[in-house]
Design a protein around this motif. Structure first.
Motif, mmCIF file in Angstrom:
data_model
loop_
_atom_site.group_PDB
_atom_site.id
_atom_site.type_symbol
_atom_site.label_atom_id
_atom_site.label_comp_id
_atom_site.label_asym_id
_atom_site.label_seq_id
_atom_site.Cartn_x
_atom_site.Cartn_y
_atom_site.Cartn_z
ATOM 1 N N TYR A 99 0.855 -1.186 0.000
ATOM 2 C CA TYR A 99 0.000 0.000 0.000
ATOM 3 C C TYR A 99 0.888 1.230 0.000
ATOM 4 C CZ TYR A 99 -3.962 -3.015 0.790
ATOM 5 O OH TYR A 99 -4.920 -3.978 0.637
ATOM 6 N N PHE A 100 0.659 2.131 -0.949
ATOM 7 C CA PHE A 100 1.439 3.362 -1.048
ATOM 8 C C PHE A 100 1.213 4.200 0.204
ATOM 9 C CE2 PHE A 100 2.044 7.758 -2.482
ATOM 10 C CZ PHE A 100 3.346 7.661 -2.958
ATOM 11 N N ASP A 101 2.310 4.587 0.849
ATOM 12 C CA ASP A 101 2.252 5.364 2.099
ATOM 13 C C ASP A 101 1.352 4.719 3.149
ATOM 14 O OD1 ASP A 101 4.026 7.310 1.292
ATOM 15 O OD2 ASP A 101 2.480 8.718 0.642
ATOM 16 N N GLU A 102 1.231 3.378 3.098
ATOM 17 C CA GLU A 102 0.380 2.617 4.018
ATOM 18 C C GLU A 102 -1.066 3.107 4.011
ATOM 19 O OE1 GLU A 102 2.101 2.063 7.874
ATOM 20 O OE2 GLU A 102 3.985 1.358 7.048
ATOM 21 N N ASP A 103 -1.485 3.690 2.896
ATOM 22 C CA ASP A 103 -2.856 4.175 2.745
ATOM 23 C C ASP A 103 -3.725 3.045 2.204
ATOM 24 O OD1 ASP A 103 -5.274 5.286 1.862
ATOM 25 O OD2 ASP A 103 -4.317 7.161 1.249
ATOM 26 N N MET A 108 -0.943 -1.165 -4.323
ATOM 27 C CA MET A 108 -0.003 -1.278 -5.443
ATOM 28 C C MET A 108 0.271 -2.760 -5.665
ATOM 29 S SD MET A 108 2.630 1.802 -4.389
ATOM 30 C CE MET A 108 3.862 1.252 -5.508
ATOM 31 N N LYS A 109 0.149 -3.212 -6.907
ATOM 32 C CA LYS A 109 0.353 -4.615 -7.229
ATOM 33 C C LYS A 109 1.419 -4.749 -8.306
ATOM 34 C CE LYS A 109 -4.477 -5.722 -6.303
ATOM 35 N NZ LYS A 109 -5.729 -6.266 -6.857
ATOM 36 N N CYS A 110 2.199 -5.827 -8.203
ATOM 37 C CA CYS A 110 3.191 -6.108 -9.239
ATOM 38 C C CYS A 110 3.358 -7.617 -9.366
ATOM 39 C CB CYS A 110 4.522 -5.428 -8.936
ATOM 40 S SG CYS A 110 5.453 -6.152 -7.583
ATOM 41 N N VAL A 140 12.948 -7.336 -10.924
ATOM 42 C CA VAL A 140 12.331 -6.851 -12.152
ATOM 43 C C VAL A 140 10.864 -7.243 -12.036
ATOM 44 C CG1 VAL A 140 12.267 -7.079 -14.661
ATOM 45 C CG2 VAL A 140 14.466 -7.145 -13.461
ATOM 46 N N VAL A 141 9.967 -6.274 -12.181
ATOM 47 C CA VAL A 141 8.534 -6.529 -11.992
ATOM 48 C C VAL A 141 7.730 -5.874 -13.117
ATOM 49 C CG1 VAL A 141 8.715 -6.700 -9.467
ATOM 50 C CG2 VAL A 141 8.232 -4.482 -10.516
ATOM 51 N N ARG A 142 6.517 -6.346 -13.249
ATOM 52 C CA ARG A 142 5.537 -5.679 -14.118
ATOM 53 C C ARG A 142 4.520 -5.011 -13.212
ATOM 54 N NH1 ARG A 142 5.787 -5.632 -19.370
ATOM 55 N NH2 ARG A 142 7.005 -7.248 -20.369
ATOM 56 N N ILE A 143 4.366 -3.704 -13.404
ATOM 57 C CA ILE A 143 3.365 -2.917 -12.687
ATOM 58 C C ILE A 143 2.497 -2.255 -13.755
ATOM 59 C CG2 ILE A 143 2.935 -0.974 -11.137
ATOM 60 C CD1 ILE A 143 5.603 -1.530 -9.783
ATOM 61 N N ASN A 144 1.216 -2.524 -13.708
ATOM 62 C CA ASN A 144 0.296 -1.988 -14.723
ATOM 63 C C ASN A 144 0.769 -2.305 -16.137
ATOM 64 O OD1 ASN A 144 -1.374 -0.878 -12.735
ATOM 65 N ND2 ASN A 144 -0.188 1.006 -12.686
ATOM 66 N N GLY A 145 1.306 -3.507 -16.329
ATOM 67 C CA GLY A 145 1.718 -3.945 -17.653
ATOM 68 C C GLY A 145 3.073 -3.451 -18.110
ATOM 69 N N GLU A 146 3.726 -2.605 -17.325
ATOM 70 C CA GLU A 146 5.026 -2.062 -17.722
ATOM 71 C C GLU A 146 6.131 -2.618 -16.839
ATOM 72 O OE1 GLU A 146 5.351 2.106 -18.364
ATOM 73 O OE2 GLU A 146 3.291 2.274 -19.086
ATOM 74 N N LEU A 147 7.314 -2.826 -17.457
ATOM 75 C CA LEU A 147 8.464 -3.293 -16.684
ATOM 76 C C LEU A 147 8.958 -2.196 -15.770
ATOM 77 C CD1 LEU A 147 10.833 -5.401 -18.973
ATOM 78 C CD2 LEU A 147 9.514 -6.144 -17.003
ATOM 79 N N GLY A 160 7.240 -4.305 3.930
ATOM 80 C CA GLY A 160 7.299 -4.096 2.481
ATOM 81 C C GLY A 160 6.231 -4.854 1.707
ATOM 82 N N TRP A 161 6.584 -5.244 0.497
ATOM 83 C CA TRP A 161 5.694 -5.982 -0.389
ATOM 84 C C TRP A 161 5.390 -7.357 0.200
ATOM 85 C CZ3 TRP A 161 3.986 -3.964 -5.111
ATOM 86 C CH2 TRP A 161 4.573 -2.768 -5.500
ATOM 87 N N LYS A 162 4.155 -7.817 0.050
ATOM 88 C CA LYS A 162 3.724 -9.126 0.541
ATOM 89 C C LYS A 162 3.290 -9.992 -0.638
ATOM 90 C CE LYS A 162 3.818 -7.842 4.925
ATOM 91 N NZ LYS A 162 4.987 -7.063 5.038
ATOM 92 N N ARG A 163 3.436 -11.310 -0.488
ATOM 93 C CA ARG A 163 2.999 -12.240 -1.527
ATOM 94 C C ARG A 163 1.474 -12.249 -1.625
ATOM 95 N NH1 ARG A 163 6.982 -17.551 -1.386
ATOM 96 N NH2 ARG A 163 8.801 -16.432 -2.148
ATOM 97 N N GLY A 164 0.991 -12.269 -2.859
ATOM 98 C CA GLY A 164 -0.443 -12.322 -3.124
ATOM 99 C C GLY A 164 -1.020 -10.960 -3.440
ATOM 100 N N TRP A 165 -2.214 -10.969 -4.026
ATOM 101 C CA TRP A 165 -2.904 -9.718 -4.345
ATOM 102 C C TRP A 165 -4.133 -9.529 -3.467
ATOM 103 C CZ3 TRP A 165 -2.839 -9.228 -10.427
ATOM 104 C CH2 TRP A 165 -1.552 -8.870 -10.834
ATOM 105 N N ASP A 166 -4.163 -10.252 -2.358
ATOM 106 C CA ASP A 166 -5.304 -10.119 -1.452
ATOM 107 C C ASP A 166 -4.831 -9.692 -0.063
ATOM 108 O OD1 ASP A 166 -3.994 -12.444 -0.828
ATOM 109 O OD2 ASP A 166 -5.775 -13.709 -0.790
ATOM 110 N N VAL A 167 -3.764 -8.941 -0.020
ATOM 111 C CA VAL A 167 -3.189 -8.479 1.247
ATOM 112 C C VAL A 167 -4.102 -7.442 1.874
ATOM 113 C CG1 VAL A 167 -1.178 -7.369 2.309
ATOM 114 C CG2 VAL A 167 -0.875 -8.933 0.389
#
Length: 173
Positions: A99-103, A108-110, A140-147, A160-167
């Motif tokens: 989450y950007f700025d923990e908001d 944010m997903k990648c 190296v990640v894809r965010i919104n379809g872009e590298l 930081g970043w956590k595994r999964g898109w249901d955090v």
């Protein structure tokens, strides 16, 4: 008749000699523009499709991590591990979320596409390296379809970043 240049004299006008008022005709008097060198270095480090599917060998990551623990023992604690709460480097296709700025309204997903080394960035020439080996591991990640890329450390640290898109979003304590 001129006064010395003193930045503490806010109430006094600066008086320039004739040559000083025409400094643009004396390029040797101007400071070099290092922003372009820095920006060019940064642009040259963007990931490309050639970076996808390649991962930094664990032995190299371990060497880097041990060097960072030695250089920054209060940040990279002896009890810390290379992959944080995970047992391995994030694999190809792994979905990560933060989450950007923990908001909670700004997820944010990648998706992990590889990992690679980035040469350490310096804000100005001659700046001492802050990284133990002069390089930093990045995913190296894809965010919104872009590298794009994210720091290896932020993908393995507790906040930081956590595994999964249901955090679940962060809660205010």
């Amino acid at each position: 008749n001129t006064l010395p240049l003193n930045l503490l004299r806010w109430t006094q006008d600066w008086l320039w000699t004739r040559p000083s008022s025409q400094a643009s005709s004396f390029p040797a008097c101007q400071a070099p523009d290092t922003t372009m060198m820095f920006m060019e270095d940064m642009m040259n480090q963007d990931p490309t499709p050639a970076d996808e599917g390649k991962f930094i060998p664990v032995a190299e990551l371990d060497e880097w991590f041990q060097a960072m623990q030695k250089k920054y023992p209060t940040i990279f604690l002896p009890s810390d591990t290379l992959f944080g709460t995970y047992s391995e480097q994030h694999p190809m296709g792994q979905k990560l979320m933060t989450y950007f700025d923990e908001d909670p309204n700004k997820p944010m997903k990648c998706e992990v596409r590889g990992s690679r080394w980035n040469k350490e960035q310096h804000l100005y020439p001659g700046m001492a390296p802050t990284n133990a080996l002069g390089k930093e591991p990045m995913y190296v990640v894809r965010i919104n379809g872009e590298l794009s890329q994210i720091p290896f450390t932020s993908a393995h640290e507790e906040s930081g970043w956590k595994r999964g898109w249901d955090v679940l979003p962060p809660t205010s304590g």
